[in-house]
Design a protein around this motif. Structure first.
Motif: not given
Length: 313
Positions: A209-216
């Protein structure tokens, strides 16, 4: 996007909207400027927006056409180097801080339209789905994890514990974020290679996913799995009436576990969370099954309990 004082900090809001569709947990996604899957994301302007939540609701509806129901603040994500998926690259780009929210909805009957889609959670985290036993993706992940750990005892202990690589280890479904961060540290997910200018890792059947969106999303899924056990949040994802089989399927879709049928039903009855309606569903593919409904809050005002998850691995 608003700038916070002289520090060059920009505040954004990210929404993890989770629903159930065809016995799968799904998350509402849009696209970043480069086409990568992203969460609904927008700026917070302190001069215009009265509250974080009102700003979140407005831009999620504008981006996806989807009105939010229940929302809960998750965490503030502000690691150095993170960026909005819609930010313009450049040396003057301000530091990005994102406030993440978890939202639950029963409404996932169709794609919401605009630049939005319902994406299966286990497409993003295939190693989190243990409903049919050990996930096939572990055949690729385990060698990569062991190669990264080499002879480092601490690293080996982390991967053994988090991924239950030994038969004596118990899989803890709540450790979603810890597992993703370990894979990121080991360079086994695409975001790690992207952020550190490294060659891409071996191809996995997962969705970056973009940026850190998978972490979110990992933070949200871990929070939701934990809340299943002490709050009746599952009923925020289910229809007004449901069979006990459908309720179990919903719990399994979120937890990523196969649950013991009779023990699950006994746990639901013991908690006093549901009431039989006397109406039977005929579209179950077998014998008609009785429909139940959630009883709601206890008359005393006490918080309703969560659900036990018998048969956890």
């Amino acid at each position: 996007m608003a700038q916070g004082g002289d520090l060059g900090v920009r505040i954004g809001l990210s929404a993890v909207v989770i629903a159930l569709r065809d016995r799968q947990a799904v998350v509402l996604t849009t696209h970043a400027a480069d086409g990568a899957p992203a969460l609904p994301f927008g700026p917070f302007d302190p001069a215009r927006d009265r509250t974080f939540e009102l700003a979140l609701r407005a831009f999620v509806t504008a981006q996806t056409g989807f009105p939010l129901g229940f929302v809960e603040q998750l965490y503030t994500f502000g690691d150095l180097g993170r960026a909005s998926p819609r930010a313009t690259p450049g040396p003057d780009r301000a530091r990005e801080v994102s406030v993440g929210y978890l939202a639950l909805t029963r409404d996932a009957s169709a794609a919401p339209g605009l630049d939005a889609a319902w994406t299966p959670v286990f497409d993003i985290f295939p190693w989190e789905d243990w409903r049919d036993g050990r996930p096939a993706v572990m055949a690729t992940l385990e060698p990569g994890l062991r190669a990264w750990a080499e002879d480092d005892a601490r690293r080996l202990a982390r991967i053994e514990t988090l991924f239950a690589l030994s038969p004596e280890r118990r899989w803890n479904e709540e450790k979603v974020l810890e597992r993703y961060e370990l894979l990121y540290e080991a360079g086994l997910v695409a975001e790690s290679a992207r952020d550190h200018d490294r060659p891409p890792p071996p191809v996995l059947p997962d969705l970056a996913m973009a940026s850190d969106h998978r972490r979110i999303v990992a933070t949200a899924l871990g929070r939701l799995r934990s809340k299943l056990k002490y709050r009746p949040v599952l009923f925020d994802l289910t229809p007004e009436t449901f069979t006990l089989s459908a309720l179990q399927g919903a719990a399994e879709a979120v937890a990523g576990l196969s649950l013991h049928k009779q023990n699950f039903r006994r746990g639901v009855e013991r908690a006093g969370l549901v009431q039989a309606t006397g109406v039977f569903a005929s579209d179950t593919g077998g014998r008609p099954a009785e429909l139940f409904r959630f009883l709601g809050a206890h008359p005393s005002g006490a918080a309703a309990p969560g659900l036990t998850l018998p048969g956890q691995r």
